[in-house]
Design a protein around this motif. Sequence first.
Motif, PDB file in Angstrom:
ATOM      1  N   LEU A   1       0.855  -1.175   0.000  1.00 48.13           N
ATOM      2  CA  LEU A   1       0.000   0.000   0.000  1.00 48.13           C
ATOM      3  C   LEU A   1       0.894   1.228   0.000  1.00 48.13           C
ATOM      4  CD1 LEU A   1      -2.658  -1.053   2.647  1.00 48.13           C
ATOM      5  CD2 LEU A   1      -3.189  -0.332   0.305  1.00 48.13           C
ATOM      6  N   VAL A   2       0.586   2.171  -0.870  1.00 46.72           N
ATOM      7  CA  VAL A   2       1.387   3.393  -0.991  1.00 46.72           C
ATOM      8  C   VAL A   2       0.464   4.607  -0.972  1.00 46.72           C
ATOM      9  CG1 VAL A   2       3.108   4.656  -2.341  1.00 46.72           C
ATOM     10  CG2 VAL A   2       3.069   2.147  -2.408  1.00 46.72           C
TER      11      VAL A   2
ATOM     12  N   ASN B   1       4.384   8.353  -3.318  1.00 42.68           N
ATOM     13  CA  ASN B   1       4.673   7.604  -4.535  1.00 42.68           C
ATOM     14  C   ASN B   1       6.026   7.971  -5.148  1.00 42.68           C
ATOM     15  OD1 ASN B   1       3.582   5.674  -6.597  1.00 42.68           O
ATOM     16  ND2 ASN B   1       3.867   7.455  -7.922  1.00 42.68           N
ATOM     17  N   ASP B   2       6.336   9.264  -5.210  1.00 45.31           N
ATOM     18  CA  ASP B   2       7.595   9.694  -5.825  1.00 45.31           C
ATOM     19  C   ASP B   2       8.806   9.182  -5.045  1.00 45.31           C
ATOM     20  OD1 ASP B   2       6.232  10.999  -7.822  1.00 45.31           O
ATOM     21  OD2 ASP B   2       6.439  13.002  -6.943  1.00 45.31           O
TER      22      ASP B   2
ATOM     23  N   LEU C   1      13.628   5.594  -4.745  1.00 46.01           N
ATOM     24  CA  LEU C   1      14.452   4.580  -4.089  1.00 46.01           C
ATOM     25  C   LEU C   1      14.771   3.429  -5.045  1.00 46.01           C
ATOM     26  CD1 LEU C   1      12.672   4.441  -0.626  1.00 46.01           C
ATOM     27  CD2 LEU C   1      15.084   4.998  -0.991  1.00 46.01           C
ATOM     28  N   ARG C   2      13.763   2.979  -5.770  1.00 46.86           N
ATOM     29  CA  ARG C   2      13.979   1.896  -6.731  1.00 46.86           C
ATOM     30  C   ARG C   2      14.872   2.368  -7.873  1.00 46.86           C
ATOM     31  NH1 ARG C   2      13.680   1.299 -12.262  1.00 46.86           N
ATOM     32  NH2 ARG C   2      13.943  -0.927 -12.673  1.00 46.86           N
TER      33      ARG C   2
ATOM     34  N   VAL D   1       5.927   2.352   2.763  1.00 43.93           N
ATOM     35  CA  VAL D   1       4.867   1.478   2.260  1.00 43.93           C
ATOM     36  C   VAL D   1       4.431   0.532   3.364  1.00 43.93           C
ATOM     37  CG1 VAL D   1       5.907   1.578  -0.047  1.00 43.93           C
ATOM     38  CG2 VAL D   1       6.393  -0.389   1.433  1.00 43.93           C
ATOM     39  N   MET D   2       3.340  -0.203   3.111  1.00 47.59           N
ATOM     40  CA  MET D   2       2.891  -1.244   4.026  1.00 47.59           C
ATOM     41  C   MET D   2       2.623  -2.519   3.238  1.00 47.59           C
ATOM     42  SD  MET D   2      -0.563  -1.535   6.364  1.00 47.59           S
ATOM     43  CE  MET D   2      -0.247  -0.068   7.335  1.00 47.59           C
ATOM     44  N   GLY D   3       3.237  -3.617   3.642  1.00 45.75           N
ATOM     45  CA  GLY D   3       3.018  -4.896   2.986  1.00 45.75           C
ATOM     46  C   GLY D   3       1.696  -5.515   3.408  1.00 45.75           C
TER      47      GLY D   3
END
Length: 285
Positions: free
Chosen positions: A56-57, A62-63, A68-69, A122-124
Amino acid sequence: MAFRSIAAMKCKVSGIGSKMSRPLTLYMDETGNRHPDKKSDASRQGRDWFGFGGILVKGEDNDEVRALRQSFAEKWKLGDNPAHITDMLSEHKKFAWLGRVSQSQRDEFWDDWRKVLCRAPVMGLGCVVDRPGYVARGYLKKHADAWRLCRSAFDITVERAVKIARLEGRKLHVVFEQDAAINESITNYFKNLKENGLEFDASNSAKYEPLTQADFAETLGRIQHKPKAHPVLQLADSYIYAMSRHAYDKKFALYRHLRDAKRIADFALENEHLPHMGVKYYCFD
């Protein structure tokens, strides 16, 4: 800490989709085999799962997640190659080079990827189904081919994401990794939730405080499918794999790092929310 405000909130909803609140997006990927009647291959003996979920973002984060990626991809010269967890772990396809570098370089690579996953705001979240357990409970005979594992896992994960979105008064959008074989099916699952709500047995699901059709209609926004190379879906891929493997391998290091960073719903939410908003492990003994 990611989702700090959610952890402190009570189950009171107001102003869903208000102008003051950016939406929440659930990025979803699959891991394992979605067909309950397909024989498991020998390599998956003892950990035969199907998982559907990811991260969940918040719209405002989002940016940062993408950056990071992107920084990781630039350092390791990945180009357009997606950071797909199973290829990375098996040192297969575009990650075969990991098997040829020094151990210190390999350790650095994995340390960098863990940092991406653990630092991202984020949340997994997801649903993991034990395929043998699903069959043993008679669900295959009950639902036959019309109800694949992906529908159960999708509906459960999205409902829990909707509950989390409602805690913050946000709309929920869904983005999933595209696959021509299931794009239409997944999109229809989403539409069905908006139009009809859940279709699980009411007596069995009552303890999870199921949402109504009106709740789904009010909170769900749009659904889209994106290619594997989508930057945020690459994080979702690692998350759902880690959550799934954890069910069979309690010492899996990647999951432990996410746990310690409180990036999994089970550790990011208040205890009162966990029974009906945490990661769902389905058909396990």
